[in-house]
Design a protein around this motif. Structure first.
Motif, PDB file in Angstrom:
ATOM      1  N   PRO A 157      -3.367   1.271   5.270  1.00  0.00           N
ATOM      2  CA  PRO A 157      -4.611   1.395   6.299  1.00  0.00           C
ATOM      3  C   PRO A 157      -4.366   1.064   7.572  1.00  0.00           C
ATOM      4  CG  PRO A 157      -4.952  -0.296   4.799  1.00  0.00           C
ATOM      5  CD  PRO A 157      -3.714   0.224   4.284  1.00  0.00           C
ATOM      6  N   ASP A 158      -3.312   0.145   7.689  1.00  0.00           N
ATOM      7  CA  ASP A 158      -2.925  -0.454   8.965  1.00  0.00           C
ATOM      8  C   ASP A 158      -2.172   0.483  10.101  1.00  0.00           C
ATOM      9  OD1 ASP A 158      -0.014  -2.617   8.378  1.00  0.00           O
ATOM     10  OD2 ASP A 158      -0.237  -0.372   7.889  1.00  0.00           O
ATOM     11  N   PHE A 174      -4.771   2.742  -3.715  1.00  0.00           N
ATOM     12  CA  PHE A 174      -5.722   1.973  -3.839  1.00  0.00           C
ATOM     13  C   PHE A 174      -6.151   1.624  -5.206  1.00  0.00           C
ATOM     14  CE2 PHE A 174      -8.493  -0.904  -1.346  1.00  0.00           C
ATOM     15  CZ  PHE A 174      -9.870  -0.882  -2.172  1.00  0.00           C
ATOM     16  N   MET A 183      -4.392  -0.416  -7.630  1.00  0.00           N
ATOM     17  CA  MET A 183      -4.513  -2.009  -7.506  1.00  0.00           C
ATOM     18  C   MET A 183      -5.648  -2.410  -8.138  1.00  0.00           C
ATOM     19  SD  MET A 183      -4.018  -1.678  -3.469  1.00  0.00           S
ATOM     20  CE  MET A 183      -4.782  -2.856  -2.817  1.00  0.00           C
ATOM     21  N   LYS A 184      -6.573  -1.651  -8.801  1.00  0.00           N
ATOM     22  CA  LYS A 184      -7.882  -2.192  -9.347  1.00  0.00           C
ATOM     23  C   LYS A 184      -7.690  -2.157 -10.833  1.00  0.00           C
ATOM     24  CE  LYS A 184      -9.368  -3.020  -5.395  1.00  0.00           C
ATOM     25  NZ  LYS A 184      -9.349  -4.323  -4.726  1.00  0.00           N
ATOM     26  N   ARG A 239      -0.929  -7.370   4.470  1.00  0.00           N
ATOM     27  CA  ARG A 239      -0.036  -8.706   4.284  1.00  0.00           C
ATOM     28  C   ARG A 239       0.924  -8.517   3.520  1.00  0.00           C
ATOM     29  NH1 ARG A 239      -5.866  -9.968   4.411  1.00  0.00           N
ATOM     30  NH2 ARG A 239      -6.080 -11.749   5.892  1.00  0.00           N
ATOM     31  N   LEU A 253       0.256  -4.781  10.225  1.00  0.00           N
ATOM     32  CA  LEU A 253      -0.992  -5.735   9.969  1.00  0.00           C
ATOM     33  C   LEU A 253      -1.391  -6.153   8.331  1.00  0.00           C
ATOM     34  CD1 LEU A 253      -3.137  -4.361  12.853  1.00  0.00           C
ATOM     35  CD2 LEU A 253      -1.596  -6.244  12.860  1.00  0.00           C
ATOM     36  N   GLN A 259      -5.379  -7.111  -5.330  1.00  0.00           N
ATOM     37  CA  GLN A 259      -4.972  -6.764  -4.090  1.00  0.00           C
ATOM     38  C   GLN A 259      -3.328  -6.741  -3.878  1.00  0.00           C
ATOM     39  OE1 GLN A 259      -6.890 -10.197  -2.119  1.00  0.00           O
ATOM     40  NE2 GLN A 259      -8.214  -8.939  -1.018  1.00  0.00           N
ATOM     41  N   ILE A 260      -2.784  -6.409  -2.774  1.00  0.00           N
ATOM     42  CA  ILE A 260      -1.604  -6.510  -2.279  1.00  0.00           C
ATOM     43  C   ILE A 260      -1.373  -7.591  -1.263  1.00  0.00           C
ATOM     44  CG2 ILE A 260      -0.864  -4.299  -3.076  1.00  0.00           C
ATOM     45  CD1 ILE A 260      -0.880  -4.969   0.586  1.00  0.00           C
ATOM     46  N   PRO A 261      -0.114  -8.375  -1.193  1.00  0.00           N
ATOM     47  CA  PRO A 261       0.882  -8.213  -1.885  1.00  0.00           C
ATOM     48  C   PRO A 261       1.046  -8.818  -3.053  1.00  0.00           C
ATOM     49  CG  PRO A 261       1.170  -9.689  -0.332  1.00  0.00           C
ATOM     50  CD  PRO A 261      -0.017  -9.239  -0.140  1.00  0.00           C
ATOM     51  N   PHE A 264       0.967  -1.068  -0.018  1.00  0.00           N
ATOM     52  CA  PHE A 264      -0.059   0.002   0.039  1.00  0.00           C
ATOM     53  C   PHE A 264       0.824   1.329   0.089  1.00  0.00           C
ATOM     54  CE2 PHE A 264      -4.149  -1.546   0.449  1.00  0.00           C
ATOM     55  CZ  PHE A 264      -4.287  -2.371   1.584  1.00  0.00           C
ATOM     56  N   GLU A 297      -0.840 -14.122  -3.170  1.00  0.00           N
ATOM     57  CA  GLU A 297      -1.189 -14.870  -1.885  1.00  0.00           C
ATOM     58  C   GLU A 297       0.156 -14.754  -0.899  1.00  0.00           C
ATOM     59  OE1 GLU A 297      -5.059 -15.436  -1.814  1.00  0.00           O
ATOM     60  OE2 GLU A 297      -3.707 -15.820  -0.542  1.00  0.00           O
ATOM     61  N   SER A 298      -0.057 -14.110   0.078  1.00  0.00           N
ATOM     62  CA  SER A 298       1.339 -14.068   0.896  1.00  0.00           C
ATOM     63  C   SER A 298       1.624 -15.329   1.533  1.00  0.00           C
ATOM     64  CB  SER A 298       0.727 -13.257   2.341  1.00  0.00           C
ATOM     65  OG  SER A 298      -0.372 -13.836   2.876  1.00  0.00           O
TER      66      SER A 298
HETATM   67  N1  LIG Z   1      -5.274 -13.962   1.142  1.00  0.00           N
HETATM   68  C1  LIG Z   1      -4.473 -12.754   0.199  1.00  0.00           C
HETATM   69  C2  LIG Z   1      -5.253 -11.429   1.012  1.00  0.00           C
HETATM   70  C3  LIG Z   1      -4.728 -10.158   0.498  1.00  0.00           C
HETATM   71  C4  LIG Z   1      -5.467  -9.124   0.996  1.00  0.00           C
HETATM   72  O1  LIG Z   1      -6.314  -9.191   1.983  1.00  0.00           O
HETATM   73  N2  LIG Z   1      -4.850  -7.774   0.843  1.00  0.00           N
HETATM   74  C5  LIG Z   1      -5.425  -6.992   1.279  1.00  0.00           C
HETATM   75  C6  LIG Z   1      -4.491  -5.810   2.018  1.00  0.00           C
HETATM   76  S1  LIG Z   1      -3.806  -6.738   3.394  1.00  0.00           S
HETATM   77  C7  LIG Z   1      -5.247  -6.899   4.362  1.00  0.00           C
HETATM   78  C8  LIG Z   1      -5.299  -5.728   5.519  1.00  0.00           C
HETATM   79  C9  LIG Z   1      -5.884  -4.503   5.266  1.00  0.00           C
HETATM   80  C10 LIG Z   1      -6.012  -3.653   6.184  1.00  0.00           C
HETATM   81  C11 LIG Z   1      -5.330  -3.943   7.576  1.00  0.00           C
HETATM   82  N3  LIG Z   1      -5.454  -3.084   8.473  1.00  0.00           N
HETATM   83  O2  LIG Z   1      -4.953  -3.418   9.868  1.00  0.00           O
HETATM   84  O3  LIG Z   1      -5.954  -1.654   8.278  1.00  0.00           O
HETATM   85  C12 LIG Z   1      -5.076  -5.226   7.709  1.00  0.00           C
HETATM   86  C13 LIG Z   1      -4.914  -6.176   6.858  1.00  0.00           C
HETATM   87  C14 LIG Z   1      -5.811  -5.720  -0.005  1.00  0.00           C
HETATM   88  O4  LIG Z   1      -5.394  -5.694  -0.893  1.00  0.00           O
HETATM   89  N4  LIG Z   1      -7.133  -5.110   0.088  1.00  0.00           N
HETATM   90  C15 LIG Z   1      -7.465  -4.321  -0.842  1.00  0.00           C
HETATM   91  C16 LIG Z   1      -8.728  -5.072  -1.411  1.00  0.00           C
HETATM   92  O5  LIG Z   1      -8.971  -6.258  -1.179  1.00  0.00           O
HETATM   93  O6  LIG Z   1      -9.134  -4.180  -2.197  1.00  0.00           O
HETATM   94  C17 LIG Z   1      -3.252 -12.952   0.799  1.00  0.00           C
HETATM   95  O7  LIG Z   1      -2.842 -13.375   1.897  1.00  0.00           O
HETATM   96  O8  LIG Z   1      -2.083 -12.321   0.181  1.00  0.00           O
END
Ligand SMILES: N[C@@H](CCC(=O)N[C@@H](CSCc1ccc([N+](=O)[O-])cc1)C(=O)NCC(=O)O)C(=O)O
Length: 216
Positions: free
Chosen positions: A12-13, A42, A45-46, A20, A18, A58-60, A8, A71-72
Motif C-alpha cells: 500500500p505504500d 492482505f 495475513m488474517k 514495516r 514505508l 500483520q507483516i513483517p 505485502f 514486531e519490526s
Molecule cells: N508494530 C508493528 C506494526 C506492524 C504493522 O503495522 N504492519 C502493517 C503494515 S506496515 C504499516 C504501514 C502500512 C502502509 C503504509 N503506507 O505508507 O501505505 C505504511 C506503513 C500491517 O500489517 N497492516 C495490516 C493490518 O494491520 O491489518 C511492527 O513494527 O512490526
C-alpha cells in the motif's frame, strides 16, 4: 540458515519504502544477511497460518529455523545482537543505542502515525481542518526536541546504529510533509540514512515488489 521475511504482495505504500518490512530489509542489508521473502495478500495475513506467526495478522514476520518473530523493532534487535554493525560493542553505548530504538517507535512514531492516519482517513470529517494543526504541532514539538539533541552530529550516538535505522525509518514517513524541512539537520539526517548502500539495496528490493504488482 537463510531467514524468511513476510511482506505485502500488494504494497500500500506504493514503493515508497514505508511499510514495516523496510527496516528489517535495511537491517538485513546492513549486516549482509541474505533473506527470502514470502509475499502475502492482505486476506492471507488474517488467516490462521499467518496468525500463528503474527497474533495481529500483520507483516513483517521473520522466520529463522525454529524462531518465529514479529514486531519490526524486535526483528532488527535480533539481527543486531547476532551480527556486528548495528550495535556498539561497548555495553553502555549498546544500551543507549537500544534506548533510541525504543524512542523511535514509542516516542517519535506515534504522533507521526497519528497525523498520517488523520490525513488518510479523516479528511472528510467536519472537524478535520481543526484537528490536523493540533496533530502537526505535536509532531513539530518532537521534531524540535530531536533536532536540538542531534545538533550537527551525523548520528544519534558515536556511530550509525539500529537506533538511527529505526528513527530514519520513522522520519521518512514525513517525506514531503514540509515538517522535516523546518529542521534542516533532520532533513540531512534522513538523507544521510537514505544514502547508505544498505538502505538503497533494501529500498530497491522493497519497491521492486510494488513495481511487479503494478505491472501484473
Ligand atoms: N508494530 C508493528 C506494526 C506492524 C504493522 O503495522 N504492519 C502493517 C503494515 S506496515 C504499516 C504501514 C502500512 C502502509 C503504509 N503506507 O505508507 O501505505 C505504511 C506503513 C500491517 O500489517 N497492516 C495490516 C493490518 O494491520 O491489518 C511492527 O513494527 O512490526
Amino acid at each position: 540458515m537463510i531467514p524468511t521475511l513476510t511482506a505485502f504482495a500488494q504494497p500500500p505504500d506504493r514503493g515508497r519504502g514505508l511499510a514495516r518490512d523496510m527496516p528489517v530489509r535495511w537491517a538485513l542489508a546492513e549486516v549482509g544477511q541474505p533473506y527470502r521473502v514470502r509475499l502475502l495478500a492482505f486476506a492471507a495475513m488474517k488467516e490462521p497460518a499467518h496468525r500463528a506467526l503474527h497474533p495481529f495478522g500483520q507483516i513483517p514476520t521473520y522466520e529463522e529455523g525454529d524462531l518465529a518473530l514479529f514486531e519490526s523493532g524486535a526483528i532488527v534487535l535480533h539481527l543486531a545482537e547476532r551480527h556486528p554493525g548495528l550495535l556498539p560493542d561497548d555495553f553502555n553505548a549498546r544500551a543507549r543505542a537500544i534506548a533510541w530504538m525504543f524512542s523511535a517507535q514509542s516516542t517519535m512514531e506515534p504522533p507521526i502515525v497519528e497525523r498520517g492516519m488523520a490525513i488518510l482517513v479523516e479528511g472528510d470529517k467536519p472537524w478535520h481542518a481543526e484537528r490536523l494543526p493540533l496533530l502537526e504541532d505535536r509532531v513539530r514539538a518532537r521534531l524540535g526536541e530531536l533536532s536540538r539533541h542531534l545538533a550537527e552530529r551525523d548520528w544519534l550516538e558515536r556511530g550509525f546504529s539500529a537506533g538511527d535505522l529505526l528513527l530514519v525509518t520513522v522520519l521518512r514517513r514525513l517525506n514531503g510533509s514540509g515538517l522535516l524541512e523546518e529542521n534542516p539537520n533532520l532533513l540531512a539526517y534522513v538523507a544521510r540514512g537514505e544514502a547508505r548502500p544498505a538502505f538503497r539495496q533494501a529500498f530497491a528490493a522493497q519497491s521492486a515488489v510494488f513495481k511487479a504488482a503494478s505491472a501484473s
